[in-house]
Scaffold this active site. Structure first.
Site, mmCIF file in Angstrom:
data_model
loop_
_atom_site.group_PDB
_atom_site.id
_atom_site.type_symbol
_atom_site.label_atom_id
_atom_site.label_comp_id
_atom_site.label_asym_id
_atom_site.label_seq_id
_atom_site.Cartn_x
_atom_site.Cartn_y
_atom_site.Cartn_z
ATOM 1 N N GLU A 122 78.333 59.245 91.580
ATOM 2 C CA GLU A 122 77.052 58.550 91.422
ATOM 3 C C GLU A 122 77.222 57.433 90.380
ATOM 4 O O GLU A 122 76.562 56.424 90.429
ATOM 5 C CB GLU A 122 76.006 59.576 90.955
ATOM 6 C CG GLU A 122 74.568 59.130 91.004
ATOM 7 C CD GLU A 122 73.622 60.195 90.466
ATOM 8 O OE1 GLU A 122 74.077 61.292 90.078
ATOM 9 O OE2 GLU A 122 72.424 59.910 90.411
ATOM 10 N N ARG A 146 81.802 71.739 84.512
ATOM 11 C CA ARG A 146 80.692 72.705 84.537
ATOM 12 C C ARG A 146 80.834 73.722 85.658
ATOM 13 O O ARG A 146 80.288 74.826 85.573
ATOM 14 C CB ARG A 146 79.350 71.955 84.587
ATOM 15 C CG ARG A 146 79.054 71.223 83.279
ATOM 16 C CD ARG A 146 77.798 70.384 83.373
ATOM 17 N NE ARG A 146 77.937 69.255 84.262
ATOM 18 C CZ ARG A 146 78.421 68.059 83.922
ATOM 19 N NH1 ARG A 146 78.780 67.826 82.680
ATOM 20 N NH2 ARG A 146 78.535 67.095 84.803
HETATM 21 P P1 AMP Z 1 78.545 63.901 93.058
HETATM 22 O O1 AMP Z 1 79.991 63.706 93.369
HETATM 23 O O2 AMP Z 1 77.772 62.631 93.030
HETATM 24 O O3 AMP Z 1 77.914 64.950 93.953
HETATM 25 O O4 AMP Z 1 78.465 64.422 91.569
HETATM 26 C C1 AMP Z 1 78.573 65.749 91.279
HETATM 27 C C2 AMP Z 1 79.238 65.989 89.952
HETATM 28 O O5 AMP Z 1 78.829 65.058 88.944
HETATM 29 C C3 AMP Z 1 78.870 67.342 89.462
HETATM 30 O O6 AMP Z 1 80.050 67.925 88.939
HETATM 31 C C4 AMP Z 1 77.847 67.119 88.394
HETATM 32 O O7 AMP Z 1 78.149 67.894 87.278
HETATM 33 C C5 AMP Z 1 77.921 65.643 88.034
HETATM 34 N N1 AMP Z 1 76.659 64.892 88.184
HETATM 35 C C6 AMP Z 1 76.439 63.843 89.005
HETATM 36 N N2 AMP Z 1 75.201 63.350 88.881
HETATM 37 C C7 AMP Z 1 74.592 64.116 87.982
HETATM 38 C C8 AMP Z 1 73.270 64.137 87.420
HETATM 39 N N3 AMP Z 1 72.342 63.249 87.766
HETATM 40 N N4 AMP Z 1 72.996 65.095 86.507
HETATM 41 C C9 AMP Z 1 73.941 65.997 86.151
HETATM 42 N N5 AMP Z 1 75.187 66.032 86.628
HETATM 43 C C10 AMP Z 1 75.527 65.100 87.525
#
Ligand code: AMP
Length: 180
Positions: free
Chosen positions: A104, A67
């Site tokens: 996550e 994205r």
């Molecule tokens: P993080 O590494 O946990 O900051 O995750 C960020 C990446 O995972 C981004 O590229 C987001 O597109 C996706 N992502 C993680 N958690 C979510 C969520 N709750 N909703 C949408 N996208 C998420």
């Protein structure tokens, strides 16, 4: 850029769809496809990022798969900059650097072409959403590893309660349009 909920661009925020229990139970996925399909909301998200960064000294915009490609490439086009893809493993054809990180909801790795950035060039990283910060942290490390200077990192959405920004280097300027 918006710092409080009271001055967030509501027209974008209202288009984000919550999808409970995706990709696994307990995660509320912030679906931005409903922003992308709305011409005003998509345009506004790119225009607001462009307004924030237009006067900054930037050589390249690096987008994180998948994205981050959408917002990052639109922003690169608008600002007249080159676009660099930071991709999931095995997708980039030439020689790459790789960085692993925690999500996550699981583990993953990212790659960048080792010759994507000439040493000393200034790179803005873009992704759709900052959650726990592992993805952004890995992207920053990759760009630095191949010799780029991080101008900042821009997101459309920040999930503040996950405190992802605490994982990012203190000198990394974080910009986000809206927060939850
Ligand atoms: P993080 O590494 O946990 O900051 O995750 C960020 C990446 O995972 C981004 O590229 C987001 O597109 C996706 N992502 C993680 N958690 C979510 C969520 N709750 N909703 C949408 N996208 C998420």
């Amino acid at each position: 850029m918006a710092e409080k909920d009271s001055d967030t661009p509501e027209s974008i925020k209202s288009k984000i769809r919550d999808v409970p229990d995706f990709p696994r139970e307990g995660i509320i996925f912030k679906d931005i496809t409903t922003v992308l399909r709305d011409p005003q909301a998509f345009k506004k998200s790119v225009d607001l990022l462009a307004k924030h960064y237009e006067k900054q000294n930037i050589d390249y915009i690096a987008g994180i798969e998948a994205r981050g490609f959408i917002f990052g490439s639109a922003l690169a086009y608008k600002l007249g900059k080159g676009f660099i893809p930071i991709r999931k493993p095995g997708k980039l054809p030439a020689k790459t650097e790789r960085m692993s990180y925690e999500l996550e909801y699981g583990n993953d790795s990212l790659e960048i072409h080792i010759d994507a950035v000439e040493p000393g060039k200034r790179v803005l990283i873009v992704d759709d959403l900052l959650a726990t910060g592992g993805t952004a942290e890995a992207a920053i490390k990759l760009v630095k590893k191949i010799g780029g200077i991080i101008v900042g990192i821009g997101f459309v959405v920040e999930l503040e309660f996950l405190k992802g920004r605490e994982k990012l280097p203190e000198d990394c300027k974080i910009t986000r349009l809206i927060s939850f």
